[in-house]
Design a protein around this motif. Sequence first.
Motif, PDB file in Angstrom:
ATOM      1  N   MET A   1       0.842  -1.193   0.000  1.00 17.90           N
ATOM      2  CA  MET A   1       0.000   0.000   0.000  1.00 17.90           C
ATOM      3  C   MET A   1       0.885   1.255   0.000  1.00 17.90           C
ATOM      4  N   THR A   2       0.598   2.202  -0.908  1.00 18.91           N
ATOM      5  CA  THR A   2       1.413   3.413  -0.921  1.00 18.91           C
ATOM      6  C   THR A   2       0.736   4.505  -0.109  1.00 18.91           C
ATOM      7  N   ALA A   3       1.588   5.283   0.600  1.00 16.56           N
ATOM      8  CA  ALA A   3       1.035   6.365   1.412  1.00 16.56           C
ATOM      9  C   ALA A   3       0.510   7.450   0.477  1.00 16.56           C
ATOM     10  N   MET A   4      -0.541   8.152   0.906  1.00 16.28           N
ATOM     11  CA  MET A   4      -1.063   9.249   0.100  1.00 16.28           C
ATOM     12  C   MET A   4      -0.060  10.389   0.059  1.00 16.28           C
ATOM     13  N   ALA A   5       0.115  10.993  -1.121  1.00 16.18           N
ATOM     14  CA  ALA A   5       1.081  12.101  -1.238  1.00 16.18           C
ATOM     15  C   ALA A   5       0.622  13.262  -0.365  1.00 16.18           C
ATOM     16  N   ARG A   6       1.582  13.969   0.208  1.00 20.62           N
ATOM     17  CA  ARG A   6       1.254  15.146   1.017  1.00 20.62           C
ATOM     18  C   ARG A   6       0.792  16.283   0.109  1.00 20.62           C
ATOM     19  N   THR A   7       0.030  17.205   0.672  1.00 18.10           N
ATOM     20  CA  THR A   7      -0.351  18.408  -0.072  1.00 18.10           C
ATOM     21  C   THR A   7       0.284  19.616   0.600  1.00 18.10           C
ATOM     22  N   CYS A   8       1.046  20.385  -0.187  1.00 19.39           N
ATOM     23  CA  CYS A   8       1.640  21.629   0.313  1.00 19.39           C
ATOM     24  C   CYS A   8       0.957  22.785  -0.386  1.00 19.39           C
ATOM     25  N   VAL A   9       0.447  23.707   0.384  1.00 20.68           N
ATOM     26  CA  VAL A   9      -0.261  24.855  -0.188  1.00 20.68           C
ATOM     27  C   VAL A   9       0.564  26.113   0.071  1.00 20.68           C
ATOM     28  N   ILE A  10       0.710  26.927  -0.985  1.00 20.95           N
ATOM     29  CA  ILE A  10       1.478  28.175  -0.881  1.00 20.95           C
ATOM     30  C   ILE A  10       0.538  29.332  -1.192  1.00 20.95           C
ATOM     31  N   VAL A  11       0.422  30.252  -0.265  1.00 19.23           N
ATOM     32  CA  VAL A  11      -0.465  31.401  -0.451  1.00 19.23           C
ATOM     33  C   VAL A  11       0.385  32.587  -0.900  1.00 19.23           C
ATOM     34  N   GLY A  12       0.182  33.026  -2.139  1.00 17.93           N
ATOM     35  CA  GLY A  12       0.968  34.137  -2.677  1.00 17.93           C
ATOM     36  C   GLY A  12       1.929  33.627  -3.744  1.00 17.93           C
ATOM     37  N   ALA A  13       1.788  34.177  -4.957  1.00 20.12           N
ATOM     38  CA  ALA A  13       2.616  33.725  -6.077  1.00 20.12           C
ATOM     39  C   ALA A  13       3.654  34.767  -6.443  1.00 20.12           C
ATOM     40  N   GLY A  14       4.220  35.416  -5.428  1.00 17.16           N
ATOM     41  CA  GLY A  14       5.331  36.347  -5.655  1.00 17.16           C
ATOM     42  C   GLY A  14       6.646  35.596  -5.544  1.00 17.16           C
ATOM     43  N   VAL A  15       7.732  36.334  -5.365  1.00 15.44           N
ATOM     44  CA  VAL A  15       9.047  35.682  -5.376  1.00 15.44           C
ATOM     45  C   VAL A  15       9.204  34.693  -4.229  1.00 15.44           C
ATOM     46  N   ALA A  16       8.711  35.025  -3.051  1.00 16.59           N
ATOM     47  CA  ALA A  16       8.863  34.104  -1.916  1.00 16.59           C
ATOM     48  C   ALA A  16       8.102  32.808  -2.185  1.00 16.59           C
ATOM     49  N   GLY A  17       6.864  32.930  -2.648  1.00 14.78           N
ATOM     50  CA  GLY A  17       6.040  31.746  -2.897  1.00 14.78           C
ATOM     51  C   GLY A  17       6.617  30.865  -3.997  1.00 14.78           C
ATOM     52  N   VAL A  18       7.025  31.486  -5.091  1.00 20.53           N
ATOM     53  CA  VAL A  18       7.498  30.693  -6.231  1.00 20.53           C
ATOM     54  C   VAL A  18       8.867  30.068  -5.946  1.00 20.53           C
ATOM     55  N   GLU A  19       9.742  30.806  -5.274  1.00 21.94           N
ATOM     56  CA  GLU A  19      11.041  30.214  -4.892  1.00 21.94           C
ATOM     57  C   GLU A  19      10.831  29.044  -3.941  1.00 21.94           C
ATOM     58  N   ALA A  20       9.884  29.195  -3.041  1.00 22.80           N
ATOM     59  CA  ALA A  20       9.595  28.102  -2.101  1.00 22.80           C
ATOM     60  C   ALA A  20       9.110  26.878  -2.853  1.00 22.80           C
ATOM     61  N   ALA A  21       8.210  27.088  -3.819  1.00 18.95           N
ATOM     62  CA  ALA A  21       7.663  25.955  -4.578  1.00 18.95           C
ATOM     63  C   ALA A  21       8.785  25.217  -5.310  1.00 18.95           C
ATOM     64  N   ALA A  22       9.701  25.973  -5.919  1.00 15.24           N
ATOM     65  CA  ALA A  22      10.796  25.341  -6.669  1.00 15.24           C
ATOM     66  C   ALA A  22      11.721  24.572  -5.725  1.00 15.24           C
ATOM     67  N   ALA A  23      12.018  25.169  -4.594  1.00 16.45           N
ATOM     68  CA  ALA A  23      12.920  24.509  -3.627  1.00 16.45           C
ATOM     69  C   ALA A  23      12.271  23.245  -3.066  1.00 16.45           C
ATOM     70  N   LEU A  24      10.989  23.333  -2.837  1.00 10.97           N
ATOM     71  CA  LEU A  24      10.246  22.174  -2.317  1.00 10.97           C
ATOM     72  C   LEU A  24      10.247  21.037  -3.343  1.00 10.97           C
ATOM     73  N   ARG A  25       9.892  21.392  -4.585  1.00 11.66           N
ATOM     74  CA  ARG A  25       9.802  20.343  -5.608  1.00 11.66           C
ATOM     75  C   ARG A  25      11.151  19.678  -5.859  1.00 11.66           C
ATOM     76  N   SER A  26      12.242  20.472  -5.795  1.00 13.37           N
ATOM     77  CA  SER A  26      13.545  19.878  -6.091  1.00 13.37           C
ATOM     78  C   SER A  26      13.949  18.863  -5.014  1.00 13.37           C
ATOM     79  N   ARG A  27      13.282  18.905  -3.875  1.00 13.10           N
ATOM     80  CA  ARG A  27      13.612  17.962  -2.801  1.00 13.10           C
ATOM     81  C   ARG A  27      12.570  16.878  -2.617  1.00 13.10           C
TER      82      ARG A  27
END
Length: 397
Positions: A1-27
């Motif tokens: 059985m595979t665990a359900m993928a986590r959901t990460c929500v980012i509020v705000g699509a400015g530089v902080a939000g988008v940099e966070a999303a990229a850093a998160l995905r790369s890990r």
Amino acid sequence: MTAMARTCVIVGAGVAGVEAAAALRSRDGDCRVRIVGAEPTPFYARIRLPEVLAGRTDPSRLVLRTPDWYRERRLDLDTGVRVEALDPAQARVRLSSGEWVAYDALLLATGATPFVPPIPGVDLEGVFTLRSLEDALRLRERAHASSRAVVIGGGLLGIEAAAALRPLGVVVVEAAPWLLPRQLDRGGAAVVQRALEARGLEFRLEAKVLGITGPGRVQAVSLASGEELPADLVLVAAGVRPETSLARDAGLDVGRGIRVDDRMATSTPGVYAAGDCAEHGGRVYGIWPAAEAQGRTAGAAMAGEDPRYQGTVPSNTLKVTDLPVFSAGDVDPAGAVESEVTTGEGRYRKLVRDREGRLVGAILIGDLRERRAVLDAVTAGAPFAAAPGSASGKEGP
Ligand SMILES: Cc1cc2nc3c(=O)[nH]c(=O)nc-3n(C[C@H](O)[C@H](O)[C@H](O)COP(=O)(O)OP(=O)(O)OC[C@H]3O[C@@H](n4cnc5c(N)ncnc54)[C@H](O)[C@@H]3O)c2cc1C
């Protein structure tokens, strides 16, 4: 059985939000990443808005990531959608569409909003602030139908916008005794002021605005000195306030900004904050490089790592054509420090060192060739010696 993928929500699509999303995905290749941004335009170079105001740059050229960039990283981006409520007890947020979205980790990257002082008449037609692309376009349209503008605030944004509003007649009103009081000392500011006056801008320093007068639409700005500045457009550029309402309403620890630790974690488990909305070590930065670094840190933390954000050395470059102005660190400190100032026609260079000879701040005006080396030295807290043949020639007292 595979665990359900986590959901990460980012509020705000400015530089902080988008940099966070990229850093998160790369890990973390598995989690679902959903970015929710209130603005209709996806992540863009907010700091280049004065170019749009001046009509020099098409708005589409400010957009910093292509749709493919998000697709390749499997980042789901909602534009024009606001997060209206945060319910930390149930780990979910409510969108403006009415949808509730559950999260495993949440980042608040909500930026800041312009501060509007309670000046009588500030809600008259023709009074603007500048934060978003929509603001810049509205302001530009109004400028086309105007001949005289008053800019309230002689900080970075006020000066850049004032320069962009030329060829209107523009008067900048500043409460402090000199322009760019957060970036420059009195001597540096005088050089900048002369250069801007030569381009037709006018200034009123140590000036207090009493009110903006109509009727109906703006006609004038009245100063405590008794002077009435005629205006058919007023831009209020009096600083920003961190956008903390979601956090505050949800009971998070909020000071001037949303308080975070070195991992960008707020007082509530699973909730992070980064960028202009965040307060780290008692500081709210309000600058792009800090938002970028904090976003990256938050993304790494949301991916389960243990990163440490250690602060950002404040630095700024004025973006006015043919007027190179750069400052970094503490440029006008009190106490026993040593300052070396060299100045000449249209030029000013100040290096501030602490008692151990380490560079703690610098101003460069007219010639920015040393900018990188100076910023590196201030950031590292290292001594700084000008390279032979660099801009350090002593041109005057
Ligand atoms: C004209 C101008 C010039 C500037 N020049 C410089 C400069 O030269 N150098 C420098 O370092 N900095 C500059 N800055 C500041 C810099 O732009 C900011 O520090 C940086 O944009 C902060 O990034 P951020 O991601 O924290 O916030 P923002 O860029 O403000 O992004 C936050 C986003 O979150 C959205 N949002 C807020 N609340 C919600 C919600 N509830 N739901 C969904 N979305 C939400 C906002 O609409 C916004 O799009 C300038 C700013 C302006 C306006």
